[in-house]
Every structure is written in structure tokens, then in C-alpha cells.
Design a protein around this motif. Structure first.
Motif, short mmCIF file in Angstrom:
data_model
loop_
_atom_site.label_atom_id
_atom_site.label_comp_id
_atom_site.label_asym_id
_atom_site.label_seq_id
_atom_site.Cartn_x
_atom_site.Cartn_y
_atom_site.Cartn_z
N MET A 67 0.85 -1.17 0.00
CA MET A 67 0.00 0.00 0.00
C MET A 67 0.89 1.24 0.00
O MET A 67 1.89 1.30 0.69
CB MET A 67 -0.90 0.00 1.22
CG MET A 67 -1.74 1.23 1.22
SD MET A 67 -3.00 1.38 2.28
CE MET A 67 -3.45 1.14 3.54
N ASP A 68 0.53 2.22 -0.77
CA ASP A 68 1.26 3.48 -0.83
C ASP A 68 1.26 4.09 0.57
O ASP A 68 0.22 4.21 1.21
CB ASP A 68 0.57 4.40 -1.83
CG ASP A 68 1.24 5.75 -1.97
OD1 ASP A 68 2.25 6.00 -1.28
OD2 ASP A 68 0.74 6.56 -2.76
N GLU A 69 2.43 4.49 1.05
CA GLU A 69 2.51 5.01 2.41
C GLU A 69 1.74 6.30 2.64
O GLU A 69 1.42 6.66 3.76
CB GLU A 69 3.96 5.18 2.84
CG GLU A 69 4.72 6.22 2.03
CD GLU A 69 6.18 6.28 2.44
OE1 GLU A 69 6.56 7.30 3.02
OE2 GLU A 69 6.89 5.30 2.18
N ASN A 70 1.41 7.01 1.58
CA ASN A 70 0.63 8.25 1.71
C ASN A 70 -0.87 8.01 1.59
O ASN A 70 -1.66 8.90 1.84
CB ASN A 70 1.06 9.26 0.66
CG ASN A 70 2.48 9.74 0.91
OD1 ASN A 70 2.88 9.90 2.06
ND2 ASN A 70 3.23 9.93 -0.14
N LYS A 71 -1.25 6.81 1.18
CA LYS A 71 -2.67 6.49 1.02
C LYS A 71 -3.19 5.86 2.31
O LYS A 71 -2.58 4.98 2.88
CB LYS A 71 -2.85 5.51 -0.13
CG LYS A 71 -4.28 5.24 -0.47
CD LYS A 71 -4.39 4.39 -1.69
CE LYS A 71 -5.83 4.18 -2.04
NZ LYS A 71 -5.97 3.41 -3.26
N ARG A 72 -4.31 6.36 2.78
CA ARG A 72 -4.91 5.84 4.01
C ARG A 72 -6.25 5.20 3.70
O ARG A 72 -6.95 5.62 2.79
CB ARG A 72 -5.10 6.97 5.01
CG ARG A 72 -3.80 7.58 5.42
CD ARG A 72 -4.02 8.66 6.44
NE ARG A 72 -2.75 9.25 6.75
CZ ARG A 72 -2.31 9.41 7.98
NH1 ARG A 72 -3.05 9.04 8.99
NH2 ARG A 72 -1.15 9.96 8.20
N GLU A 73 -6.59 4.21 4.49
CA GLU A 73 -7.89 3.57 4.35
C GLU A 73 -8.86 4.20 5.35
O GLU A 73 -8.45 4.67 6.41
CB GLU A 73 -7.78 2.08 4.63
CG GLU A 73 -6.98 1.35 3.56
CD GLU A 73 -6.93 -0.13 3.83
OE1 GLU A 73 -6.41 -0.51 4.90
OE2 GLU A 73 -7.39 -0.88 2.97
N VAL A 74 -10.12 4.17 5.01
CA VAL A 74 -11.16 4.69 5.89
C VAL A 74 -12.02 3.51 6.33
O VAL A 74 -12.45 2.71 5.52
CB VAL A 74 -12.03 5.74 5.16
CG1 VAL A 74 -13.16 6.21 6.05
CG2 VAL A 74 -11.18 6.90 4.69
N PHE A 75 -12.26 3.42 7.62
CA PHE A 75 -13.12 2.39 8.17
C PHE A 75 -14.34 3.08 8.79
O PHE A 75 -14.22 4.08 9.48
CB PHE A 75 -12.38 1.58 9.24
CG PHE A 75 -11.26 0.76 8.67
CD1 PHE A 75 -11.50 -0.53 8.24
CD2 PHE A 75 -10.00 1.28 8.55
CE1 PHE A 75 -10.47 -1.29 7.69
CE2 PHE A 75 -8.96 0.54 8.02
CZ PHE A 75 -9.20 -0.76 7.59
N TYR A 76 -15.50 2.52 8.52
CA TYR A 76 -16.77 3.07 8.99
C TYR A 76 -17.39 2.12 10.01
O TYR A 76 -17.18 0.90 9.94
CB TYR A 76 -17.75 3.22 7.82
CG TYR A 76 -17.20 4.00 6.66
CD1 TYR A 76 -17.21 5.39 6.67
CD2 TYR A 76 -16.66 3.35 5.56
CE1 TYR A 76 -16.69 6.11 5.61
CE2 TYR A 76 -16.14 4.08 4.49
CZ TYR A 76 -16.16 5.45 4.53
OH TYR A 76 -15.66 6.16 3.48
#
Length: 78
Positions: free
Chosen positions: A1-10
């Protein structure tokens, strides 16, 4: 995963069809660390689509429910 990309959890509604639900707060007996989150905004309990269309935007609800435990208890499941 790109270190600048974050995942969002709902916070999850517990109804995602392809979820295995092994530790789901709503569908398992997991007591210590139940899963209460999803990456699928379609199953987020704090968001809704104003129109039913695949490209419609999601909006956070003004009166979001407390936590998944409250949803679980109000549904009558333990």
C-alpha cells in the motif's frame, strides 16, 4: 500500500453480504474484540445516500447512532 494512502473504516451495520462475520459484533459470539467496522460505505451506519443511484454521493447523518453495541442491543440480539 502506498505510504501516503490511508484507508477509511466506517462503523458497520453488520449486514455486508460477502463478509465472513467470524468476529462480527452482530453475528458472532466474539466478546473481547468484536469487529465493528467496514471499508464499504454502503454498510456504514453513519452515512446515507440521498438518492438511490450508483454514482450518488454519501452524506454523514446529522444524528448518527451511538455505537454498534447500541444498535446490537436495540435489535434484540446478544
Amino acid at each position: 500500500m502506498d505510504e501516503n494512502k490511508r484507508e477509511v473504516f466506517y462503523l458497520c451495520d453488520g449486514e455486508k453480504e460477502d463478509c465472513k462475520k467470524r468476529t462480527c459484533y452482530k453475528h458472532s459470539d466474539e466478546k473481547d474484540h468484536p469487529c465493528k467496522h467496514t471499508k464499504d460505505i454502503n454498510h456504514a451506519i453513519n452515512f446515507e445516500q440521498k438518492r438511490k443511484h450508483p454514482c450518488a454521493n454519501f452524506y454523514e447523518k446529522e444524528t448518527a447512532p451511538g455505537n454498534p453495541d447500541a444498535v446490537r442491543n436495540s435489535a434484540g440480539t446478544h
